[in-house]
Design an enzyme around this catalytic site. Structure first.
Site, mmCIF file in Angstrom:
data_model
loop_
_atom_site.group_PDB
_atom_site.id
_atom_site.type_symbol
_atom_site.label_atom_id
_atom_site.label_comp_id
_atom_site.label_asym_id
_atom_site.label_seq_id
_atom_site.Cartn_x
_atom_site.Cartn_y
_atom_site.Cartn_z
ATOM 1 N N ARG A 58 37.179 41.944 54.184
ATOM 2 C CA ARG A 58 38.286 42.850 53.904
ATOM 3 C C ARG A 58 39.522 42.044 53.526
ATOM 4 N NH1 ARG A 58 35.025 45.944 53.042
ATOM 5 N NH2 ARG A 58 34.638 48.010 53.922
ATOM 6 N N GLU A 92 43.936 47.027 46.554
ATOM 7 C CA GLU A 92 42.877 47.269 45.568
ATOM 8 C C GLU A 92 43.102 48.609 44.888
ATOM 9 O OE1 GLU A 92 39.028 46.847 47.357
ATOM 10 O OE2 GLU A 92 39.389 44.787 48.002
ATOM 11 N N HIS A 134 35.694 43.336 44.286
ATOM 12 C CA HIS A 134 35.033 43.986 45.424
ATOM 13 C C HIS A 134 33.641 44.476 45.026
ATOM 14 C CE1 HIS A 134 36.017 46.211 49.429
ATOM 15 N NE2 HIS A 134 34.769 45.759 49.402
ATOM 16 N N ILE A 135 32.871 43.576 44.439
ATOM 17 C CA ILE A 135 31.532 43.928 43.956
ATOM 18 C C ILE A 135 30.431 43.258 44.763
ATOM 19 C CG2 ILE A 135 32.285 44.382 41.596
ATOM 20 C CD1 ILE A 135 31.185 41.578 40.861
#
Length: 323
Positions: free
Chosen positions: A238, A267, A286-287
């Site tokens: 995170r 994000e 964030h993949i």
């Protein structure tokens, strides 16, 4: 026919996977616009929430969802959920625990190796026609014998530690729950009872823990100063575990050799994101948990759980109930 409301907006292949994962006898609706107002509007006739994205599931949304039976996360993060309001409504919440652990673990290892091998910089040089074989090669490093300090040792942490064994890396870790002696021996783990205690030994610092009030910005100016000079920081957990300004300063000063971040303090990232200025910081959107295989499994398992809940087949639900 029960309606499943997907609380984000998908298009293209992600939408195709979502739609074909919908169980027979259900309808699924994704948002036309990824706004809180649109979510409130669509909630009025929803029987189930399939929660992804960052739109908050708050009092306003819940007040407009009189038919809501259950909330199912596509993943495991819960920062978009208002637990107090959900508890007041008595709505059960399930997360998709472990479903994308393999994908995140592989992404973590990819980022570690990309930093050690300086792949972004070397790839750019080659595209520019620069060929400096020896001068470039000696700026790269091996993973063998490096100490990887891991924050968190859950499903993803276990897989990362297992992968690191094949490279001959040393793994140290800290977690609120210590692993059993058998697990520590199997994965060749060394436990530390605090985050700070690990930092002076870390060649690579990698985050694999949930975000809490207590660990927000745990990597900051003070703790970065404790990290071994020349270390690498990797975050696939995170974004708010790290103070981005402090990390920027540590990388710019050279105290931190490189960083690789899949998750970010805000994000999506915004124009002027300072961490995007340096070529020894690798950024991905964030993949980590969204390989094709992981995404398809996330959608299928989430939909199956909703179907089992509708049919009162509680013993068949996979993942964890958290509320």
């Amino acid at each position: 026919m029960p309606k499943i409301l997907h609380t984000a907006r998908y298009t293209g292949l992600p939408l195709e996977i979502l739609q074909r994962s919908c169980p027979e006898g259900f309808t699924v609706k994704t948002l036309d616009e990824a706004t809180h107002e649109q979510l409130v509007k669509e909630a009025i006739d929803a029987d189930y929430f399939l929660v992804s994205g960052r739109l908050p599931i708050d009092k306003a949304v819940l007040d407009h969802a009189p038919h809501l039976k259950m909330i199912q996360r596509t993943g495991v993060g819960t920062e978009m959920l208002d637990p107090d309001e959900i508890k007041k409504c008595g709505i059960p919440v399930y997360v998709n625990a472990g479903v994308n652990a393999q994908s995140v673990a592989e992404h973590t290892l990819t980022l570690v190796l990309a930093c050690l091998k300086r792949l972004p910089q070397i790839n750019r040089q080659m595209h520019e026609g620069v060929w400096k074989k020896q001068l470039t090669g000696v700026t790269t490093h091996e993973l063998k014998d490096k100490t990887v300090a891991m924050v968190g040792m859950g499903n993803i942490g276990h897989l990362v530690a297992q992968m690191l064994q094949a490279f001959g890396a040393k793994v140290i870790y800290t977690d609120v729950f210590r692993q059993t002696k058998d697990v520590e021996e199997k994965l060749e783990l060394t436990y530390f009872d605090s985050f700070e205690a690990m930092l002076p030994q870390a060649d690579i610092l990698s985050f694999h823990c949930p975000l809490t009030k207590e660990n927000t910005e745990m990597l900051n100016q003070r703790t970065l100063a404790m990290v071994k000079e020349g270390a690498i920081v990797v975050n696939t957990a995170r974004g708010k575990l790290i103070n981005p300004d402090d990390l920027y300063n540590a990388v710019k000063s050279g105290h931190i050799r490189a960083a690789a971040l899949d998750t970010h303090y805000e994000e999506p990232i915004k124009e002027g994101y300072k961490l995007a200025e340096m070529d020894n910081i690798i950024l991905t959107p964030h993949i980590g948990g969204l390989s094709y295989e992981a995404f398809e499994s996330m959608m299928q398992r989430a939909m199956e759980n909703i179907c089992h809940f509708e049919n009162s087949e509680m013993d068949l639900i996979k993942g964890n109930r958290i509320l």
